[in-house]
Design an enzyme around this catalytic site. Structure first.
Site, PDB file in Angstrom:
ATOM      1  CE1 TYR A 130     117.990  20.020  12.516  1.00  9.05           C
ATOM      2  CE2 TYR A 130     117.323  21.508  14.275  1.00  9.05           C
ATOM      3  CZ  TYR A 130     118.177  20.530  13.792  1.00  9.05           C
ATOM      4  OH  TYR A 130     119.195  20.080  14.576  1.00  9.05           O
ATOM      5  CB  CYS A 133     113.442  25.074  12.887  1.00  8.30           C
ATOM      6  SG  CYS A 133     114.172  26.442  13.809  1.00  8.30           S
ATOM      7  CG  PHE A 135     114.136  30.405  16.031  1.00  7.06           C
ATOM      8  CD1 PHE A 135     114.007  31.700  16.488  1.00  7.06           C
ATOM      9  CD2 PHE A 135     113.762  29.370  16.866  1.00  7.06           C
ATOM     10  CE1 PHE A 135     113.523  31.955  17.757  1.00  7.06           C
ATOM     11  CE2 PHE A 135     113.277  29.618  18.138  1.00  7.06           C
ATOM     12  CZ  PHE A 135     113.157  30.923  18.584  1.00  7.06           C
ATOM     13  CB  CYS A 136     114.784  27.401   9.930  1.00  4.72           C
ATOM     14  SG  CYS A 136     116.066  26.631  10.931  1.00  4.72           S
TER      15      CYS A 136
END
Length: 398
Positions: A130, A133, A135-136
């Site tokens: 995403y 996001c 974490f991405c």
């Protein structure tokens, strides 16, 4: 030292620290749709952590962010909206079915050889993500800084048809040479860094050093964590080359975990702090993410309303102040103080994995009121601009 022996030794040392954390709980919370382990402003939140005692034995948590929230409380609100719009749902169901069949056919055609996959000299990297996001964003920051070429597949946060082929239902997912799957942002970063430093090791062997740990949280839901995910699996000589000064490795691991267990949890309450900020956040999420026209309308208005409510619950869960900006300011200033005045980055002259993690989390707020307030009311701006330049210019190109 033989690699397998080294791996086992590192695992034994790290598992002792990891086993006590198996009971992590996950709470769906929002993050901007650029995210890191999976949400529109990610949302696997963890157990309660006091801002006053994070490093004093507080329990660790999973991730939180805009996209996470969509997958949790936000996604439930969106699902209701799609049920109301039955005709729209039927159309998307048929369309998604055929897209899924094509994707599955491609995956089957790219099945791994019987001998097991390993990272090639010039691996093909595909990141399922995403965009908002955190974490991405962490994974992208790492790969950009190291100059790694990769393809991005943006995942629809409602249907997630792009990852229907995977039993692991979160993002980021990194596919290596189209047949080796890496899950969890910190595992992806640690394993890639290990591979870049330890050139002779195969990625499949490296991944064995990050075993899955499954447990059931207080809500009765099975959760998955990964042992050793903040460790690099290196020989003594390689470790000394990466961490020449005493304490560097421990410091890096501490702040990487802090980014996952505390900093991420501050994003959603801040970007959804008010109704106007919630609408602005979802406008950004819809613009940057992968939504159909009608999906985007539902996501923006239904999602914003849901996330505004969820953000209030997150504020209570994580013991945040009434003015959640103050918790964000304190966290960012704590980070700047840890870097210190004599270092450009926590890694010294060059960013280390903690620098990249914190930068990746914070940048999902870019373009929003919370980001502008943070830059104006904390001391983070000089460090942040240096990190922007380092990742943009691929300063550690491999």
């Amino acid at each position: 030292m033989h690699y397998g022996t080294l791996c086992k030794a590192n695992m034994a040392a790290a598992c002792a620290r990891s086993l006590g954390k198996v009971g992590w709980t996950i709470v769906q919370s929002p993050v901007l749709r650029r995210p890191g382990n999976g949400a529109l402003l990610p949302g696997n939140t963890g157990s309660r952590v006091s801002r006053r005692s994070y490093f004093g034995g507080g329990k660790t948590g999973a991730r939180s962010g805009l996209l996470w929230s969509l997958r949790g409380g936000g996604s439930r609100a969106l699902s209701c909206a799609f049920l109301v719009g039955g005709g729209v749902g039927l159309y998307h169901t048929v369309k998604f079915y055929w897209d899924q069949q094509r994707h599955l056919a491609q995956e089957q055609a790219q099945a791994a050889p019987a001998g097991g996959p390993s990272l090639s000299a010039s691996p093909s990297l595909t990141l399922y993500q995403y965009q908002t996001c955190p974490f991405c964003s962490k994974v992208r920051a790492f790969m950009d800084y190291h100059g790694l070429a990769y393809r991005v597949v943006e995942v629809n946060p409602v249907m997630r048809r792009e990852i229907k082929w995977s039993t692991y239902r979160k993002v980021p997912i990194l596919m290596v040479d189209e047949h080796l799957q890496l899950n969890d942002s910190s595992v992806i970063i640690s394993s890639l860094k290990t591979y870049l430093v330890s050139k002779g090791s195969s990625m499949s062997d490296i991944l064995r050093c990050y075993p899955e740990l499954k447990s059931v949280n207080d809500s009765g839901k099975e959760v998955t964590e990964y042992s050793n995910k903040y460790w690099l699996m290196l020989s003594e000589d390689e470790t000394a080359a990466v961490y020449p000064d005493k304490g560097m490795q421990k410091e890096e691991m501490k702040w990487r975990q802090w980014a996952d267990d505390w900093l991420v949890h501050l994003i959603s309450p801040n970007v959804y702090r008010s109704t106007s900020e919630a609408l602005a956040s979802f406008d950004y999420i819809v613009r940057e993410g992968k939504f159909g026209a009608l999906e985007g309308v539902f996501a923006k208005y239904i999602g914003a309303a849901a996330m505004f409510v969820i953000a209030k619950r997150l504020k209570s869960r994580h013991n945040l102040q009434d003015d959640v900006r103050q918790d964000l300011y304190k966290a960012v200033n704590d980070w700047v103080a840890a870097v210190g005045k004599k270092r450009k980055f926590m890694g010294g002259e060059r960013p280390n994995l903690a620098d990249l993690a914190v930068f990746g989390v914070l940048r999902v707020m870019e373009g929003l009121e919370a980001f502008d307030d943070m830059m104006a009311n904390t001391k983070v701006k000089p460090w942040y601009r240096r990190m922007e330049a380092a990742t943009r210019n691929h300063n550690d190109r491999s």
